[in-house]
Design an enzyme around this catalytic site. Structure first.
Site, PDB file in Angstrom:
ATOM      1  N   ARG A   1      28.948 -21.107  19.508  1.00  0.00           N
ATOM      2  CA  ARG A   1      27.600 -21.670  19.595  1.00  0.00           C
ATOM      3  C   ARG A   1      26.799 -21.481  18.310  1.00  0.00           C
ATOM      4  NH1 ARG A   1      26.427 -20.333  25.994  1.00  0.00           N
ATOM      5  NH2 ARG A   1      27.119 -22.376  26.765  1.00  0.00           N
TER       6      ARG A   1
ATOM      7  N   GLU B   1      28.945 -27.892  24.358  1.00  0.00           N
ATOM      8  CA  GLU B   1      28.990 -26.415  24.342  1.00  0.00           C
ATOM      9  C   GLU B   1      27.704 -25.806  24.902  1.00  0.00           C
ATOM     10  OE1 GLU B   1      30.717 -24.475  20.910  1.00  0.00           O
ATOM     11  OE2 GLU B   1      31.743 -26.339  20.346  1.00  0.00           O
TER      12      GLU B   1
END
Length: 385
Positions: free
Chosen positions: A237, A358
């Protein structure tokens, strides 16, 4: 090294990456066919030694690679990132046999990896996935399962050579009932179809028709697949944020050059206060996002306890910032920025998806809030009787 500055060696390496991207990767990206894996590009990333660094570097190095490549060639950045995302669970949780078979092939660009988590009914709510892993009733004693169901929105599908697949081995157990599997693309019963998406790389759907897997295909431990997924996302991330920062920087650089030379209203655009202030705001937000990305990556490398919160903050701020910066750059360039083939036309299409994949921006806010409240000790509210 602190979370807020790079040393001279890191700065030089980033410059070298941008040069490599311009000289070696951009020409191959330009020859790629949209919607398909660009295998020559992946192979070149391997030849340059960038893919092998996915397994030897920390989170900050991953961010520096993604940011630097994104400034010059988003296709190369995405190819590298998808190799890392798909293969990291093998690197971190795979058996010796799994690692020895697949990781060298990923590192040299000979095998394309994919991360298969999302489903038609389980995107942002990853714990709700429904792909079934039913115990195999063949009586072979191998501890096997049969995978039945669908995956959707999977980058590199259906052209990847193997998939990290998350399936439900325990019904009605939520996140605790998920297991991660390494599934080669040629496994019987596994088929895929491409989806026509706003993306230069392939994104597809996968269908599992009683696909056989055994204990040898498990990544980590049975029932621990959600942890495999979340730990992988905690690493990647911040680097999605780095990708976004790279695109924002490319848009900012283009805007600085354009507004310095474009004449309007009797002088260059940069002399108009509204333009200058807009450019300053773009630079301010880009730098703030960059610093948060670096801080989150450094926290991951140090094993800090607040990585989920920092990772979510970094991805959220950087992806939202990049959307703002690219949009502002388009506005300052005018109609020329919307012409097919213009850098900003390309970035305008590329910048939207990172706010979804994500973990969408809304999911990042939920993660941040959950982590903040989790660290807050319960207190009894008191007041006047």
């Amino acid at each position: 090294m602190t979370a807020f500055s790079l040393d001279p060696g890191q700065i030089a390496w980033c410059a070298e990456l941008r040069t490599l991207a311009a000289q070696h990767l951009r020409p191959l990206a330009d020859k790629g066919e949209p919607g398909h894996v660009n295998r020559p590009l992946v192979a070149e990333l391997g030849r340059l030694g960038l893919l092998s660094r996915l397994f030897t570097s920390g989170a900050l190095d991953l961010c520096l690679m993604r940011e630097s490549l994104a400034q010059v060639c988003t296709e190369a950045e995405t190819a590298l990132a998808l190799q890392g995302l798909g293969a990291h669970p093998v690197h971190a949780y795979g058996t010796a046999a799994q690692r020895e078979h697949w990781l060298p092939r990923v590192a040299d660009g000979g095998a394309v990896a994919a991360f298969a988590l999302s489903e038609p009914g389980a995107g942002s709510d990853a714990a709700a996935l429904a792909l079934r892993a039913d115990e195999d009733g063949t009586g072979t004693g191998t501890g096997g399962w049969r995978l039945t169901g669908e995956k959707c929105w999977i980058s590199n599908a259906p052209e990847a050579d193997f998939y990290t697949v998350f399936a439900r081995t325990a019904p009605d157990a939520g996140a605790r009932g998920v297991t991660a599997f390494l599934v080669p693309a040629d496994r019987p019963g596994l088929t895929g179809s491409p989806l026509d998406m706003l993306s230069p790389h392939p994104i597809g759907a996968l269908a599992f028709d009683a696909v056989p897997v055994t204990a040898d295909d498990v990544l980590g431990e049975p029932g621990q697949g959600f942890r495999v997924a979340m730990n992988t996302l905690n690493l990647f991330r911040p680097s999605v944020g780095a990708f976004a920062v790279g695109m924002a920087q490319a848009a900012l650089d283009a805007t600085l050059a354009h507004t310095a030379r474009r004449e309007a209203f009797g002088g260059p655009l940069k002399d108009l206060q509204t333009v200058a202030h807009q450019v300053a705001e773009m630079a301010l937000r880009t730098e703030a996002a960059r610093l948060m990305v670096y801080a989150a990556a450094a926290a991951y490398d140090e094993g800090a306890s607040d990585v989920p919160r920092r990772a979510a903050m970094a991805k959220l701020l950087a992806t939202e910032t990049a959307q703002y910066v690219v949009d502002a750059a388009v506005q300052l360039h005018g109609a020329r920025a919307l012409r097919r083939g213009h850098l900003l036309e390309h970035l305008y299409r590329e910048v939207r998806a990172p706010r979804i994949y994500e973990g969408a921006s809304e999911v990042q806010r939920a993660v941040i809030a959950k982590e903040l409240y989790r660290r807050t000790e319960p207190t009894r509210e008191t007041g006047p009787a």
